[in-house]
Design a protein around this motif. Structure first.
Motif, short mmCIF file in Angstrom:
data_model
loop_
_atom_site.label_atom_id
_atom_site.label_comp_id
_atom_site.label_asym_id
_atom_site.label_seq_id
_atom_site.Cartn_x
_atom_site.Cartn_y
_atom_site.Cartn_z
N ARG A 1 -5.79 -1.32 9.40
CA ARG A 1 -4.95 -0.56 10.34
C ARG A 1 -3.63 -0.16 9.69
O ARG A 1 -3.08 0.90 9.96
CB ARG A 1 -4.72 -1.40 11.59
CG ARG A 1 -6.02 -1.73 12.32
CD ARG A 1 -5.92 -2.97 13.18
NE ARG A 1 -7.25 -3.53 13.42
CZ ARG A 1 -7.47 -4.70 13.98
NH1 ARG A 1 -6.45 -5.45 14.36
NH2 ARG A 1 -8.71 -5.14 14.14
N LEU A 2 -3.15 -1.03 8.81
CA LEU A 2 -1.95 -0.67 8.05
C LEU A 2 -2.24 0.50 7.11
O LEU A 2 -1.39 1.37 6.90
CB LEU A 2 -1.44 -1.87 7.27
CG LEU A 2 -0.19 -1.65 6.40
CD1 LEU A 2 0.99 -1.20 7.25
CD2 LEU A 2 0.16 -2.92 5.64
N ALA A 3 -3.46 0.54 6.56
CA ALA A 3 -3.83 1.65 5.68
C ALA A 3 -3.84 2.97 6.45
O ALA A 3 -3.46 4.02 5.91
CB ALA A 3 -5.19 1.39 5.05
N VAL A 4 -4.27 2.94 7.74
CA VAL A 4 -4.22 4.14 8.56
C VAL A 4 -2.78 4.61 8.74
O VAL A 4 -2.47 5.80 8.64
CB VAL A 4 -4.89 3.90 9.93
CG1 VAL A 4 -4.75 5.12 10.82
CG2 VAL A 4 -6.35 3.54 9.75
N ALA A 5 -1.88 3.65 9.01
CA ALA A 5 -0.47 4.02 9.17
C ALA A 5 0.10 4.60 7.88
O ALA A 5 0.87 5.56 7.90
CB ALA A 5 0.34 2.80 9.60
N ARG A 6 -0.30 4.05 6.73
CA ARG A 6 0.21 4.56 5.46
C ARG A 6 -0.33 5.94 5.12
O ARG A 6 0.24 6.64 4.29
CB ARG A 6 -0.13 3.57 4.35
CG ARG A 6 0.74 2.33 4.37
CD ARG A 6 0.36 1.34 3.31
NE ARG A 6 1.31 0.21 3.26
CZ ARG A 6 1.10 -0.92 2.60
NH1 ARG A 6 -0.03 -1.07 1.90
NH2 ARG A 6 2.00 -1.87 2.61
N SER A 7 -1.45 6.32 5.75
CA SER A 7 -1.92 7.69 5.54
C SER A 7 -1.01 8.71 6.19
O SER A 7 -1.03 9.88 5.83
CB SER A 7 -3.34 7.83 6.09
OG SER A 7 -3.37 7.68 7.51
#
Length: 561
Positions: free
Chosen positions: A75-81
């Protein structure tokens, strides 16, 4: 040789996950320490959120976009996108009113000819619709002023899609809007890291602070906003009124920590600018407005073909132009909600408050969409979809937060008893004032929580596997340090679940390979360190071994010799 500086980066996502679980546990412990009331820890989230509406129409949307992100790191990776400097994500459950406005008006097209005369086209009456989801949190809350695009058509189509997929697979309706928030703290089995912590604080979870917007006196202004000011002609309106429908829904939103400030990300359908944005407005004000939002708020469909033509009236998009009119629309909706004041029990009896998915086969959102389509296309109108509270409630009202279990003594007209003396009147007054009221309320909360828990226990017969897992602590003991040698601190009890066996087995093997990059003698490690790593892997590489290690840890005699 691989640099050892890279090793913390490899293992940091899983360690960060576990550390956040530990933070949730510590926060809950501190909350219990500060509490002065016993019901502070007995009030369940269902009591706090579901029972706001005595008629149980509040629904909880599934975080559809996050269902394949089994860990918080995903979910953090989605935010970093969306934001390269995002360093943390924190889940919040926020109440929204999904507002649907069905506008009834008469319109004529007017334009000014070159010679200065004003010419007018034929008058015709039509419907148009507007939709938007607005946050119903207190004005001093960090999410105050948030709104996201919402359409009744999209919502109804989503329900149809979920039904059709269910009929194909013959599964359960697990992805339809839920009646309980447990879908976040106890999600589907493939979700390793729950969306919300198990230890909720119901008193800090935001509730519906306001009822749906009251647009009395604002109907004409909203209808007039639909006219275009960017053409040579303009529309002259005669407003007939607006029907306001509202759906109470909780949405899972993420507060994303950034290098400077924070952002907000929706768990249902992240889209930059729409429901993923940076928090850059003051408390009590509206979020930054999007210039092209006029293409996303509702259908804005209207009958455009003049009535003197034989062809069927054409449905066209009549969005707000220029985009600055969106600012006025959003402000009118929030003012209609804020100026109405705090929500009261009577507000829930509004017949136009509908659940997004109800007991009917097609769901109330779809029924509203069918009625909406009939209005827009000028068909014979079916009965208006309503939720008549008082007409359907034939039995005695259910005990809720708004209807205490021990109501006040009735008067002589209703109960047949009277309070004869002033002393008895004063006694009744003391009984329902000050600390006595607080104690009765405390007992009510505690009793309701126990009643719900016992009902669940009686209605559900746990399998041996479920009963075993229910008795396991949240975090597994590690007296010999086997998990720690593999780089796993505070292992969760999911490590003992049979349905996650293959995933955890692979995780243990991957951790052994990662740690061997530093512990192997050929890479700068020692023989003793590598032997400890191999031993830890041999003790934990299967579900049976992990359960045996847990049982021995509970007994303790083998580790205390």
């Amino acid at each position: 040789m691989l640099s050892t500086a890279l090793i913390p980066t490899r293992t940091s996502p899983f360690r960060r996950l576990l550390s956040r679980k530990q933070v949730f546990r510590q926060t809950h412990s501190q909350m219990q320490t500060r509490s002065t009331h016993s019901y502070y820890t007995t009030l369940t989230l269902d009591d706090a959120l579901v029972d706001q509406d005595p008629y149980r129409r509040i629904r909880f949307d599934h975080p559809l976009w996050m269902l394949d992100r089994t860990l918080e790191s995903g979910r953090l990776a989605v935010a970093r996108s969306f934001w390269a400097d995002a360093h943390s994500v924190e889940p919040f459950l926020l109440p929204f009113w999904q507002v649907h406005l069905l506008c009834d008006q008469k319109s004529s097209i007017q334009w000014e000819s070159p010679n200065g005369t004003v010419e007018a086209g034929p008058d015709f009456r039509y419907y148009s619709d507007i939709g938007m989801a607005i946050a119903a949190v207190p004005k001093d809350h960090w999410a105050s002023g948030i709104y996201v695009p919402w359409r009744i058509k999209v919502s109804a189509d989503k329900l149809v899609m979920l039904y059709s997929e269910t009929e194909k697979t013959r599964g359960s309706l697990d992805l339809l809007p839920s009646e309980t928030p447990s879908i976040y703290s106890n999600p589907q089995k493939q979700i390793l890291d729950p969306f919300m912590p198990e230890m909720w604080n119901p008193y800090t979870a935001p509730k519906f602070a306001y009822g749906p917007p009251d647009l009395k006196g604002r109907e004409e202004k909203i209808i007039m906003l639909q006219g275009s000011d960017e053409a040579e002609f303009y529309e002259a309106f005669v407003p007939y009124g607006i029907r306001v429908y509202a759906i109470p829904v909780y949405r899972l939103m993420y507060k994303v920590g950034l290098g400077r400030g924070f952002g907000v990300m929706d768990a249902s359908m992240p889209m930059m600018g729409m429901n993923v944005f940076r928090h850059d407005w003051k408390h009590g004000e509206l979020r930054t407005l999007i210039p092209y939002l006029y293409t996303r708020v509702g259908h804005h469909h209207r009958r455009w073909t003049p009535p003197d033509e034989i062809s069927e009236p054409e449905i066209v998009n009549a969005a707000f132009k220029p985009p600055s009119k969106i600012e006025e629309l959003v402000k009118l909706l929030f003012d209609g909600m804020w100026n109405r004041g705090a929500i009261t029990p009577s507000m829930w009896e509004n017949e136009r408050i509908l659940p997004e998915f109800g007991p009917a086969r097609d769901g109330n959102a779809q029924l509203l969409d069918e009625y909406n389509e009939a209005c827009l296309k000028g068909w014979n109108l079916p009965p208006e979809p309503k939720f008549p509270i008082k007409e359907t409630q034939t039995a005695a009202p259910k005990t809720t937060l708004f209807n205490p279990r021990n109501p006040r003594s009735r008067t002589a007209e209703t109960s047949g008893s009277t309070v004869s003396t002033k002393e008895e009147q004063a006694k009744v007054t003391r009984q329902y004032s000050g600390n006595n009221t607080q104690k009765r309320r405390t007992a009510h909360y505690r009793d309701q929580a126990h009643i719900r828990l016992n009902n669940v226990r009686r209605s559900i017969r746990m399998t041996p596997e479920e009963e075993y897992i229910s008795k396991v602590e949240t975090f597994l003991p590690d007296p010999k340090g086997f998990y720690k040698v593999l780089g796993i601190e505070d292992p969760p009890k999911e490590f003992l679940r049979a349905d996650k066996k293959e995933y955890i087995d692979d995780l243990i093997s991957i951790r052994r390979g990662q740690e061997s990059l530093t512990h192997h003698p050929d890479r700068g490690g020692t023989v003793r360190a590598m032997a400890s790593l191999n031993e830890a892997h041999d003790k934990l590489d299967t579900l049976e071994k992990r359960r045996q290690y847990y049982a021995e840890s509970r007994l303790g005699y083998r580790f205390n010799r």
